[in-house]
Design an enzyme around this catalytic site. Sequence first.
Site, PDB file in Angstrom:
ATOM      1  CG  ASP A 111      -0.269  -0.229   2.527  1.00 54.53           C
ATOM      2  OD1 ASP A 111       0.835   0.314   2.731  1.00 54.53           O
ATOM      3  OD2 ASP A 111      -0.835  -0.952   3.375  1.00 54.53           O
ATOM      4  CG  HIS A 126       5.199  -9.346  -0.567  1.00 50.91           C
ATOM      5  ND1 HIS A 126       4.284  -9.733   0.384  1.00 50.91           N
ATOM      6  CD2 HIS A 126       6.221 -10.230  -0.478  1.00 50.91           C
ATOM      7  CE1 HIS A 126       4.747 -10.799   1.043  1.00 50.91           C
ATOM      8  NE2 HIS A 126       5.917 -11.109   0.538  1.00 50.91           N
ATOM      9  CB  CYS A 137      10.137   1.906 -23.266  1.00 48.80           C
ATOM     10  SG  CYS A 137       9.237   3.120 -22.267  1.00 48.80           S
TER      11      CYS A 137
HETATM   12  P1  CNA Z   1      -1.619 -11.608   7.753  1.00 45.39           P
HETATM   13  O1  CNA Z   1      -1.187 -13.012   7.620  1.00 45.39           O
HETATM   14  O2  CNA Z   1      -3.001 -11.230   7.313  1.00 45.39           O
HETATM   15  O3  CNA Z   1      -1.422 -11.205   9.305  1.00 45.39           O
HETATM   16  C1  CNA Z   1      -1.850  -9.963   9.796  1.00 45.39           C
HETATM   17  C2  CNA Z   1      -1.838 -10.065  11.302  1.00 45.39           C
HETATM   18  O4  CNA Z   1      -2.124  -8.774  11.820  1.00 45.39           O
HETATM   19  C3  CNA Z   1      -2.904 -11.036  11.855  1.00 45.39           C
HETATM   20  O5  CNA Z   1      -2.296 -11.895  12.811  1.00 45.39           O
HETATM   21  C4  CNA Z   1      -3.913 -10.087  12.525  1.00 45.39           C
HETATM   22  O6  CNA Z   1      -4.486 -10.653  13.684  1.00 45.39           O
HETATM   23  C5  CNA Z   1      -3.042  -8.906  12.894  1.00 45.39           C
HETATM   24  N1  CNA Z   1      -3.750  -7.625  12.969  1.00 45.39           N
HETATM   25  C6  CNA Z   1      -4.659  -7.123  12.100  1.00 45.39           C
HETATM   26  N2  CNA Z   1      -5.001  -5.867  12.464  1.00 45.39           N
HETATM   27  C7  CNA Z   1      -4.293  -5.587  13.603  1.00 45.39           C
HETATM   28  C8  CNA Z   1      -4.202  -4.443  14.464  1.00 45.39           C
HETATM   29  N3  CNA Z   1      -4.892  -3.329  14.233  1.00 45.39           N
HETATM   30  N4  CNA Z   1      -3.376  -4.518  15.548  1.00 45.39           N
HETATM   31  C9  CNA Z   1      -2.654  -5.648  15.794  1.00 45.39           C
HETATM   32  N5  CNA Z   1      -2.688  -6.727  15.011  1.00 45.39           N
HETATM   33  C10 CNA Z   1      -3.480  -6.696  13.914  1.00 45.39           C
HETATM   34  O7  CNA Z   1      -0.654 -10.572   7.016  1.00 45.39           O
HETATM   35  P2  CNA Z   1       0.856 -10.697   6.589  1.00 45.39           P
HETATM   36  O8  CNA Z   1       1.272  -9.338   6.184  1.00 45.39           O
HETATM   37  O9  CNA Z   1       1.636 -11.423   7.634  1.00 45.39           O
HETATM   38  O10 CNA Z   1       0.839 -11.642   5.283  1.00 45.39           O
HETATM   39  C11 CNA Z   1      -0.248 -11.666   4.360  1.00 45.39           C
HETATM   40  C12 CNA Z   1       0.049 -11.247   2.909  1.00 45.39           C
HETATM   41  C13 CNA Z   1      -1.120 -10.467   2.319  1.00 45.39           C
HETATM   42  C14 CNA Z   1       1.220 -10.328   2.815  1.00 45.39           C
HETATM   43  O11 CNA Z   1       1.825 -10.545   1.589  1.00 45.39           O
HETATM   44  C15 CNA Z   1       0.589  -8.954   2.836  1.00 45.39           C
HETATM   45  O12 CNA Z   1       1.438  -8.011   2.280  1.00 45.39           O
HETATM   46  C16 CNA Z   1      -0.642  -9.076   1.950  1.00 45.39           C
HETATM   47  N6  CNA Z   1      -1.616  -7.979   2.258  1.00 45.39           N
HETATM   48  C17 CNA Z   1      -1.216  -6.674   2.166  1.00 45.39           C
HETATM   49  C18 CNA Z   1      -2.078  -5.629   2.460  1.00 45.39           C
HETATM   50  C19 CNA Z   1      -1.595  -4.195   2.373  1.00 45.39           C
HETATM   51  O13 CNA Z   1      -0.797  -3.873   1.506  1.00 45.39           O
HETATM   52  N7  CNA Z   1      -2.045  -3.319   3.260  1.00 45.39           N
HETATM   53  C20 CNA Z   1      -3.390  -5.901   2.855  1.00 45.39           C
HETATM   54  C21 CNA Z   1      -3.806  -7.257   2.921  1.00 45.39           C
HETATM   55  C22 CNA Z   1      -2.891  -8.277   2.607  1.00 45.39           C
HETATM   56 ZN    ZN Z   2       6.972   2.808 -22.552  1.00 47.14          ZN
END
Ligand code: CNA
Ligand code: ZN
Length: 259
Positions: A111, A126, A137
């Site tokens: 993001d 990622h 290009c």
């Molecule tokens: P995940 O596996 O979804 O883990 C996220 C963790 O954060 C979970 O354990 C949740 O319980 C915890 N969580 C969520 N909100 C909160 C909060 N407010 N406070 C504390 N804890 C919280 O996500 P990972 O990033 O480990 O791996 C998943 C993939 C999906 C990755 O490649 C991510 O980059 C990708 N993804 C990216 C986005 C983004 O760019 N914002 C959004 C959704 C998924």
């Molecule tokens: Zn171009």
Amino acid sequence: MTSDIQTAAATCADYIRQAQNIVLLSGAGLSTAAGIPDFRGPHGLYTKARIKNPELIFDLDVFDEDPAPFYEFHREFLKMLDRLEPTYAHRFFAALEKEGKLKAVITQNIDSLHHRAGSQTVYEIHGGIWNTFCRGCGMKYDHDKATELTLADESKIPVCESCGGVLKPDIVFFGEPVKFLMESQDVIRQSDLLFVVGSSLTVTPAAMLPNLARGRIVVINKGPTSPYFLPPSRIDLFVDSYIDDFIALVDKHLDLLED
Ligand code: CNA
Ligand code: ZN
């Protein structure tokens, strides 16, 4: 709010005071407070954009044949991001870098909220939406320009102003290698304090990075993290709390941010 959390915040602030080489590894949980949902849940972005097979959308061969399905997702994502701001925690880690304490942010998120919060050294392993490249290009477009071209006419795929090639945001697609792996490993090995924030530590190779740390490890995550790649015995402080709530308590000791 329990006193345990207060004690953990005081300990965390002490760790920060004592550290010279802080590194952050962040995941999707860091951005949920900004309003970015997960991808696959009932309100997730895949669901909203009616995407049933994400592996077909984030596939380079499919994209080169027909980028339209990807752009259906991507436009939703960009429009959503436009309405959102980085969280308190994003700003806190940017402030720690400004203080000279934090050396790098390694993020699994695409993001680009770390950039928008002012962080300078950000390894988006990622990829992300901060840069966009022409498939023809290779010309680079920054976030603002690429967003403008992508949203200008939703019936058209955005193309390069120079050669007419299709534009592709610098997101790592399925099957593509992650980025900045060497750099991430190096900064984590050199760190004396590693924060792992908002990640379940289930997606590799990101999940394998924290175990390279030789200094302290602080994990802030609502719910457990996977013990397979980072055994609980390696964690100096595990904080099962909402990230912004906890970081606000930590900052009461450090005063890096205005409220
Ligand atoms: P995940 O596996 O979804 O883990 C996220 C963790 O954060 C979970 O354990 C949740 O319980 C915890 N969580 C969520 N909100 C909160 C909060 N407010 N406070 C504390 N804890 C919280 O996500 P990972 O990033 O480990 O791996 C998943 C993939 C999906 C990755 O490649 C991510 O980059 C990708 N993804 C990216 C986005 C983004 O760019 N914002 C959004 C959704 C998924
Ligand atoms: Zn171009």
